[in-house]
Design a protein around this motif. Structure first.
Motif, PDB file in Angstrom:
ATOM      1  N   LEU A 130      22.011 -14.129  45.283  1.00  0.00           N
ATOM      2  CA  LEU A 130      23.384 -14.569  45.045  1.00  0.00           C
ATOM      3  C   LEU A 130      24.046 -13.752  43.955  1.00  0.00           C
ATOM      4  CD1 LEU A 130      23.119 -18.482  45.186  1.00  0.00           C
ATOM      5  CD2 LEU A 130      23.548 -16.866  47.032  1.00  0.00           C
ATOM      6  N   GLY A 131      23.252 -13.182  43.069  1.00  0.00           N
ATOM      7  CA  GLY A 131      23.800 -12.396  41.974  1.00  0.00           C
ATOM      8  C   GLY A 131      24.613 -13.250  41.013  1.00  0.00           C
ATOM      9  N   ASN A 132      25.644 -12.656  40.419  1.00  0.00           N
ATOM     10  CA  ASN A 132      26.495 -13.366  39.460  1.00  0.00           C
ATOM     11  C   ASN A 132      27.889 -13.638  40.005  1.00  0.00           C
ATOM     12  OD1 ASN A 132      24.575 -13.439  37.305  1.00  0.00           O
ATOM     13  ND2 ASN A 132      24.962 -11.262  36.964  1.00  0.00           N
ATOM     14  N   PRO A 147      17.422 -24.914  44.924  1.00  0.00           N
ATOM     15  CA  PRO A 147      16.810 -25.756  43.887  1.00  0.00           C
ATOM     16  C   PRO A 147      17.364 -25.494  42.490  1.00  0.00           C
ATOM     17  CG  PRO A 147      15.157 -24.857  45.363  1.00  0.00           C
ATOM     18  CD  PRO A 147      16.437 -24.140  45.665  1.00  0.00           C
ATOM     19  N   GLN A 148      17.251 -26.507  41.656  1.00  0.00           N
ATOM     20  CA  GLN A 148      17.632 -26.354  40.250  1.00  0.00           C
ATOM     21  C   GLN A 148      16.648 -25.453  39.512  1.00  0.00           C
ATOM     22  OE1 GLN A 148      17.751 -30.414  38.950  1.00  0.00           O
ATOM     23  NE2 GLN A 148      19.587 -30.896  40.140  1.00  0.00           N
ATOM     24  N   TYR A 185      13.015 -20.205  42.203  1.00  0.00           N
ATOM     25  CA  TYR A 185      13.750 -20.174  43.469  1.00  0.00           C
ATOM     26  C   TYR A 185      15.144 -19.584  43.269  1.00  0.00           C
ATOM     27  CZ  TYR A 185      10.098 -23.327  45.166  1.00  0.00           C
ATOM     28  OH  TYR A 185       8.905 -23.879  45.522  1.00  0.00           O
ATOM     29  N   PRO A 186      15.241 -18.339  42.868  1.00  0.00           N
ATOM     30  CA  PRO A 186      16.570 -17.754  42.628  1.00  0.00           C
ATOM     31  C   PRO A 186      17.380 -17.566  43.906  1.00  0.00           C
ATOM     32  CG  PRO A 186      14.879 -16.053  42.529  1.00  0.00           C
ATOM     33  CD  PRO A 186      14.162 -17.371  42.610  1.00  0.00           C
ATOM     34  N   ASN A 187      16.707 -17.518  45.052  1.00  0.00           N
ATOM     35  CA  ASN A 187      17.379 -17.207  46.310  1.00  0.00           C
ATOM     36  C   ASN A 187      17.340 -18.349  47.317  1.00  0.00           C
ATOM     37  OD1 ASN A 187      17.738 -14.495  45.345  1.00  0.00           O
ATOM     38  ND2 ASN A 187      15.588 -14.149  45.833  1.00  0.00           N
ATOM     39  N   GLY A 188      16.946 -19.532  46.879  1.00  0.00           N
ATOM     40  CA  GLY A 188      16.927 -20.682  47.767  1.00  0.00           C
ATOM     41  C   GLY A 188      15.549 -21.015  48.297  1.00  0.00           C
TER      42      GLY A 188
END
Length: 344
Positions: free
Chosen positions: A133-135, A221-222, A227-230
């Motif tokens: 997702l990046g910034n 996820p929080q 889980y940076p990408n889901g």
């Protein structure tokens, strides 16, 4: 229909026990009903994409661009079948936060003249198909919510009331130290999103769940470090009888979900679990059609696993009932954003 290897997740995670959308608010900033358990893992999106099941990989590619972040939870783009080809999305009221609504009586907002939009915490996958997702933040505008019980809280809200609709346009900005707000919704530029099979523009963007079939559930996820990408959950759709029995089993072990009767008109159960932040994430069938959004699940590690999913048929019926009761002048304000989904 795609034929998917139902045992793939056992191969990816031999000791996985998927947690669920539980029933507690973590903090004022983490509006979730999920009780975290750091010892539990579920597949990351990239793990599934790197697996050896081409059908599941293709299914995930076809639908993952429709699910993004919303605050400490998730949201799912339902359709771009509207006058402006913007993203009509669905998320959970407890993800938005009940205190965010001016009234608990059903209401709509006119994005063309009201600017309730925000960039902060709103993201969808890049239109290039990158999993990161990046910034980059995406403009997010609430469109309508429906009647909410006066005594409901973010933790006690029942599935029948736990959803709202919003709009995503093509305004973007980069994450910064301060909260940023977009301009009024932009209707001249269709939403650019990763949608390789054009599921959000197909003749049938949603469908009803079929008992015994397997569904894929996607959310953010929080736990962004891991889980940076889901993340992905995957399981069988239970029958009404199985779901009623599952509630009884949950009650027997003292799980919160055992106190909430199963409502076949509103929800269905998936025999799987999720992790904190996946509320509002989409659940899809093997044809890539949206079946509903995740809102609750069992919260005890030893409890039978379930994910409660609000049916798209219930969401659509609620939207149509609300819309039909509006004046012609008010219908005119919101019909451009929902026109393509008014005829089921």
């Amino acid at each position: 229909m795609l034929k998917v290897n139902h045992f793939l997740f056992e191969k990816i995670l031999p000791i996985v026990v998927l947690i669920a959308l539980g029933a507690s608010v973590l903090t004022c900033k983490r509006n979730s009903r999920i009780k975290p358990d750091t010892g539990i893992k579920i597949p990351k999106i990239e793990e599934v994409l790197n697996s050896n099941d081409p059908n599941l990989i293709q299914l995930l590619k076809n639908v993952r661009g429709s699910v993004g972040r919303r605050g400490a939870g998730s949201k799912t783009i339902w359709s771009r079948k509207n006058d402006y080809e913007l993203g009509l999305y669905v998320s959970a009221n407890h993800v938005y936060g009940l205190s965010g609504w001016i009234s608990r009586t059903a209401q709509f907002f006119d994005p063309s003249v009201e600017n309730l939009g925000i960039f902060e915490t709103s993201q969808i996958p890049p239109s290039t198909g990158s999993i990161s997702l990046g910034n980059t933040l995406t403009a997010d505008f609430p469109l309508m919510h429906f009647d909410i019980s006066a005594n409901a809280t973010n933790t006690s809200l029942l599935p029948a009331e736990d959803f709202y609709l919003g709009v995503l346009d093509n305004q973007r900005t980069e994450q910064g130290p301060l909260v940023k707000h977009p301009n009024h919704v932009q209707i001249s530029d269709p939403l650019q999103m990763y949608d390789p099979n054009y599921r959000t523009k197909s003749a049938r963007t949603w469908n009803i769940p079929m008992v015994g079939e397997y569904a894929i559930a996607i959310g953010y996820p929080q736990d962004r470090a891991n889980y940076p990408n889901g993340a992905v959950a995957y399981g069988k759709i239970l029958s009404d009888t199985e779901s009623v029995n599952r509630v009884l089993a949950l009650k027997a072990v003292g799980d919160t979900e055992g106190d909430i009767p199963y409502n076949a008109n509103v929800e269905f159960f998936v025999d799987a679990q999720a992790i904190p932040g996946m509320s509002g994430g989409g659940v899809f069938n093997a044809d890539g059609q949206l079946l509903g959004i995740m809102v609750r699940a069992s919260d005890k590690k030893e409890a039978p696993k379930i994910i409660r999913v609000v049916k798209m048929s219930h969401i659509l019926h609620t939207m149509l009932t609300f819309y039909s009761g509006l004046s012609e002048a008010n219908k005119h304000k919101i019909v451009p954003f929902i026109r393509g989904e008014l005829n089921p």
